[in-house]
Design a protein around this motif. Structure first.
Motif, PDB file in Angstrom:
ATOM      1  N   SER A  36     -67.069 -48.203  46.430  1.00 17.20           N
ATOM      2  CA  SER A  36     -66.211 -47.573  46.291  1.00 17.20           C
ATOM      3  C   SER A  36     -66.332 -45.752  46.101  1.00 17.20           C
ATOM      4  O   SER A  36     -66.375 -46.136  44.849  1.00 17.20           O
ATOM      5  CB  SER A  36     -64.640 -47.488  46.450  1.00 17.20           C
ATOM      6  N   LEU A  37     -66.535 -44.675  46.930  1.00 20.88           N
ATOM      7  CA  LEU A  37     -66.380 -43.514  45.988  1.00 20.88           C
ATOM      8  C   LEU A  37     -66.131 -42.643  46.436  1.00 20.88           C
ATOM      9  O   LEU A  37     -65.556 -42.465  47.272  1.00 20.88           O
ATOM     10  CB  LEU A  37     -68.293 -43.080  47.008  1.00 20.88           C
ATOM     11  N   ALA A  38     -65.171 -41.943  44.907  1.00 18.49           N
ATOM     12  CA  ALA A  38     -64.359 -41.467  45.215  1.00 18.49           C
ATOM     13  C   ALA A  38     -64.392 -39.742  45.133  1.00 18.49           C
ATOM     14  O   ALA A  38     -65.334 -39.241  44.545  1.00 18.49           O
ATOM     15  CB  ALA A  38     -63.231 -41.159  44.092  1.00 18.49           C
ATOM     16  N   THR A  39     -64.364 -38.544  46.270  1.00 19.10           N
ATOM     17  CA  THR A  39     -64.893 -37.481  46.571  1.00 19.10           C
ATOM     18  C   THR A  39     -63.588 -36.602  46.196  1.00 19.10           C
ATOM     19  O   THR A  39     -62.549 -36.730  47.105  1.00 19.10           O
ATOM     20  CB  THR A  39     -65.518 -36.922  46.666  1.00 19.10           C
ATOM     21  N   ILE A  40     -63.372 -35.854  45.280  1.00 18.44           N
ATOM     22  CA  ILE A  40     -63.001 -34.756  45.119  1.00 18.44           C
ATOM     23  C   ILE A  40     -62.898 -33.116  44.915  1.00 18.44           C
ATOM     24  O   ILE A  40     -64.736 -32.775  44.720  1.00 18.44           O
ATOM     25  CB  ILE A  40     -62.283 -34.752  43.420  1.00 18.44           C
ATOM     26  N   LEU A  41     -62.015 -32.967  46.015  1.00 20.42           N
ATOM     27  CA  LEU A  41     -62.198 -31.308  46.540  1.00 20.42           C
ATOM     28  C   LEU A  41     -61.207 -30.709  46.244  1.00 20.42           C
ATOM     29  O   LEU A  41     -60.644 -31.037  46.840  1.00 20.42           O
ATOM     30  CB  LEU A  41     -63.065 -31.097  48.067  1.00 20.42           C
ATOM     31  N   VAL A  42     -62.135 -29.339  45.449  1.00 24.75           N
ATOM     32  CA  VAL A  42     -60.791 -28.581  45.243  1.00 24.75           C
ATOM     33  C   VAL A  42     -60.833 -26.651  45.880  1.00 24.75           C
ATOM     34  O   VAL A  42     -62.303 -26.596  46.204  1.00 24.75           O
ATOM     35  CB  VAL A  42     -60.352 -28.223  43.610  1.00 24.75           C
ATOM     36  N   GLY A  43     -60.018 -26.479  46.782  1.00 31.18           N
ATOM     37  CA  GLY A  43     -59.409 -25.617  47.447  1.00 31.18           C
ATOM     38  C   GLY A  43     -60.992 -26.010  48.569  1.00 31.18           C
ATOM     39  O   GLY A  43     -60.451 -26.624  49.164  1.00 31.18           O
ATOM     40  N   ASP A  44     -60.788 -24.210  49.361  1.00 33.24           N
ATOM     41  CA  ASP A  44     -61.145 -24.923  50.924  1.00 33.24           C
ATOM     42  C   ASP A  44     -62.973 -23.612  51.519  1.00 33.24           C
ATOM     43  O   ASP A  44     -63.186 -23.804  51.862  1.00 33.24           O
ATOM     44  CB  ASP A  44     -60.036 -24.140  51.998  1.00 33.24           C
ATOM     45  N   ASP A  45     -63.817 -24.458  49.832  1.00 33.87           N
ATOM     46  CA  ASP A  45     -65.140 -23.580  50.603  1.00 33.87           C
ATOM     47  C   ASP A  45     -65.545 -24.225  51.306  1.00 33.87           C
ATOM     48  O   ASP A  45     -65.289 -25.938  51.161  1.00 33.87           O
ATOM     49  CB  ASP A  45     -65.909 -23.947  48.998  1.00 33.87           C
ATOM     50  N   PRO A  46     -66.221 -23.762  52.174  1.00 35.20           N
ATOM     51  CA  PRO A  46     -66.627 -24.469  53.583  1.00 35.20           C
ATOM     52  C   PRO A  46     -67.857 -25.420  53.141  1.00 35.20           C
ATOM     53  O   PRO A  46     -68.351 -26.312  53.981  1.00 35.20           O
ATOM     54  CB  PRO A  46     -66.424 -23.280  54.365  1.00 35.20           C
ATOM     55  N   SER A  47     -68.589 -24.422  52.185  1.00 32.91           N
ATOM     56  CA  SER A  47     -69.857 -24.998  51.921  1.00 32.91           C
ATOM     57  C   SER A  47     -70.010 -26.718  51.570  1.00 32.91           C
ATOM     58  O   SER A  47     -70.628 -27.533  51.744  1.00 32.91           O
ATOM     59  CB  SER A  47     -70.666 -24.348  50.937  1.00 32.91           C
ATOM     60  N   SER A  48     -68.190 -26.646  50.165  1.00 39.73           N
ATOM     61  CA  SER A  48     -68.668 -27.889  49.670  1.00 39.73           C
ATOM     62  C   SER A  48     -67.906 -28.880  50.672  1.00 39.73           C
ATOM     63  O   SER A  48     -67.829 -29.944  50.203  1.00 39.73           O
ATOM     64  CB  SER A  48     -67.415 -27.313  48.206  1.00 39.73           C
ATOM     65  N   ALA A  49     -66.989 -28.444  51.062  1.00 40.28           N
ATOM     66  CA  ALA A  49     -65.875 -29.274  52.466  1.00 40.28           C
ATOM     67  C   ALA A  49     -67.143 -29.908  53.577  1.00 40.28           C
ATOM     68  O   ALA A  49     -67.465 -31.345  53.292  1.00 40.28           O
ATOM     69  CB  ALA A  49     -65.005 -28.349  53.616  1.00 40.28           C
ATOM     70  N   HIS A  94     -64.835 -46.957  41.822  1.00 42.97           N
ATOM     71  CA  HIS A  94     -66.704 -47.394  41.200  1.00 42.97           C
ATOM     72  C   HIS A  94     -67.424 -46.193  41.340  1.00 42.97           C
ATOM     73  O   HIS A  94     -68.225 -46.054  40.024  1.00 42.97           O
ATOM     74  CB  HIS A  94     -67.631 -48.254  42.553  1.00 42.97           C
ATOM     75  N   GLY A  95     -67.402 -44.995  41.459  1.00 44.86           N
ATOM     76  CA  GLY A  95     -67.659 -43.611  41.794  1.00 44.86           C
ATOM     77  C   GLY A  95     -66.546 -42.508  41.451  1.00 44.86           C
ATOM     78  O   GLY A  95     -66.281 -42.916  42.284  1.00 44.86           O
ATOM     79  N   ILE A  96     -66.639 -41.951  41.026  1.00 46.74           N
ATOM     80  CA  ILE A  96     -66.222 -40.208  41.132  1.00 46.74           C
ATOM     81  C   ILE A  96     -67.525 -39.279  41.050  1.00 46.74           C
ATOM     82  O   ILE A  96     -68.036 -39.264  40.416  1.00 46.74           O
ATOM     83  CB  ILE A  96     -65.012 -40.334  39.773  1.00 46.74           C
ATOM     84  N   LEU A  97     -66.748 -39.155  41.788  1.00 48.73           N
ATOM     85  CA  LEU A  97     -67.479 -37.675  42.172  1.00 48.73           C
ATOM     86  C   LEU A  97     -66.601 -35.733  42.559  1.00 48.73           C
ATOM     87  O   LEU A  97     -65.545 -35.729  44.003  1.00 48.73           O
ATOM     88  CB  LEU A  97     -68.400 -37.279  43.202  1.00 48.73           C
ATOM     89  N   LEU A  98     -66.711 -35.130  41.520  1.00 48.67           N
ATOM     90  CA  LEU A  98     -65.619 -33.480  41.625  1.00 48.67           C
ATOM     91  C   LEU A  98     -67.126 -32.978  42.404  1.00 48.67           C
ATOM     92  O   LEU A  98     -67.906 -32.483  41.494  1.00 48.67           O
ATOM     93  CB  LEU A  98     -65.529 -33.512  39.982  1.00 48.67           C
ATOM     94  N   GLN A  99     -66.593 -32.711  43.608  1.00 43.67           N
ATOM     95  CA  GLN A  99     -67.547 -31.436  44.141  1.00 43.67           C
ATOM     96  C   GLN A  99     -67.769 -30.437  43.108  1.00 43.67           C
ATOM     97  O   GLN A  99     -66.445 -29.524  43.171  1.00 43.67           O
ATOM     98  CB  GLN A  99     -67.002 -31.119  45.860  1.00 43.67           C
ATOM     99  N   HIS A 100     -69.085 -29.771  43.399  1.00 42.78           N
ATOM    100  CA  HIS A 100     -69.087 -28.472  42.593  1.00 42.78           C
ATOM    101  C   HIS A 100     -69.556 -27.465  43.914  1.00 42.78           C
ATOM    102  O   HIS A 100     -70.406 -27.958  44.686  1.00 42.78           O
ATOM    103  CB  HIS A 100     -70.149 -28.295  41.534  1.00 42.78           C
ATOM    104  N   PRO A 101     -69.231 -26.321  43.288  1.00 42.59           N
ATOM    105  CA  PRO A 101     -68.514 -25.886  41.904  1.00 42.59           C
ATOM    106  C   PRO A 101     -66.789 -25.883  42.768  1.00 42.59           C
ATOM    107  O   PRO A 101     -66.300 -26.035  43.395  1.00 42.59           O
ATOM    108  CB  PRO A 101     -68.746 -24.255  42.484  1.00 42.59           C
TER     109      PRO A 101
END
Length: 283
Positions: A36-49, A94-101
């Motif tokens: 299981s991979l958790a991705t965290i997206l903060v805000g509404d940047d279209p490229s990040s989404a 099992h994994g955490i990804l904080l989307q940059h920026p």
């Protein structure tokens, strides 16, 4: 390496990696474990989404569960760290990804460093960076690791070569410089304050472009027979390298898209599966 022009196709590398990953996921599922991979997206940047969606789709194709955490643009650093800690404490993740920026008001480094080293599958923590510098990282930064995968897959010699890295970010330029150095390359790391950049790039046997500027690296910067790795991705589906111009003098070159990107995503998923194995053994 052949003297013929070599297109370094990242999708070919990623497909090769996925064969091994699929078998490992099957073994884990037999044990009742869902990577299981958790991705965290903060805000509404279209490229990040878009990036988060691509990673989620790639996870689904390989049988890896994807958890999407979407936070509003006004989320504070403390609130973000609280969310990260919830995921740290969740044994099913099992994994955490904080989307940059992240939005400018957030302390990105503090947020990255809140990720448990055991779940830092994107290689973004300070500790992970240090381990990478010593060649001991369990999960090196994904894009640098992808670059090394491509070089190895196509049997491109690293030892003794002069590698020129353009860019010094802590999750790309700096860690890939360390990886190349650990593989006995002579490494020059260039950046925005580098004087005579063009002349330095001309010395490189291996050029890594990671500057975040479209079509930045020009064809007449490349010495004949150099290997060009484009780690950039910019608006309009173009990289940091002027591909058409750099294709001519180079011996090998990555396209954009279809070069480093697919291998980066495959590496992220590979790290998540590896983390699932390790965490399940320690449970």
């Amino acid at each position: 390496m052949s003297t013929d022009k070599l297109i370094l196709n990242g999708q070919t590398v990623a497909d090769f990696m996925k064969e091994d990953m699929a078998s490992k996921v099957a073994i884990l599922k037999e044990k009742g474990i869902q990577p299981s991979l958790a991705t965290i997206l903060v805000g509404d940047d279209p490229s990040s989404a878009t990036y988060v969606r691509m990673k989620g789709n790639a996870c689904a194709r390989l049988g890896v569960h994807s958890i999407k955490v979407v936070l509003s643009a006004d989320t504070t650093t403390d609130e973000l760290i609280q969310e990260i800690n919830k995921l740290n404490d969740d044994p099913s993740v099992h994994g955490i990804l904080l989307q940059h920026p992240v939005p400018n008001h957030i302390d990105e480094r503090a947020a990255f460093d809140a990720i448990s080293i055991e779940k830092d599958v994107d290689g973004v923590t300070t500790l992970g960076f240090a381990l990478n510098a010593f060649g001991d990282a369990e999960f090196p930064s994904c894009t640098p690791q992808a670059i090394m995968r491509i070089l190895d897959f196509y049997n491109i010699q690293i030892e003794g070569k002069h590698a020129v890295v353009i860019g010094r970010s802590p999750i790309l330029g700096k860690p890939v410089s360390a990886m190349l150095l650990n593989r006995n390359a002579t490494v020059t790391t260039c950046h925005s304050k580098t004087v005579n950049l063009e002349e330095i790039v001309k010395l490189g046997d291996i050029i890594i472009a990671a500057v975040g500027k479209p079509l930045f690296v020009k064809g007449d910067w490349i010495k004949p027979g150099a290997v060009v790795i484009d780690a950039g991705y910019n608006k309009g589906n173009v990289g940091d390298v002027d591909y058409e111009a750099c294709f001519v003098p180079s011996a090998a070159i990555t396209p954009v898209p279809g070069g480093v990107g697919p291998v980066t995503i495959a590496t992220l998923i590979e790290h998540t599966i590896k983390s699932a194995y390790k965490l399940s053994e320690n449970a």
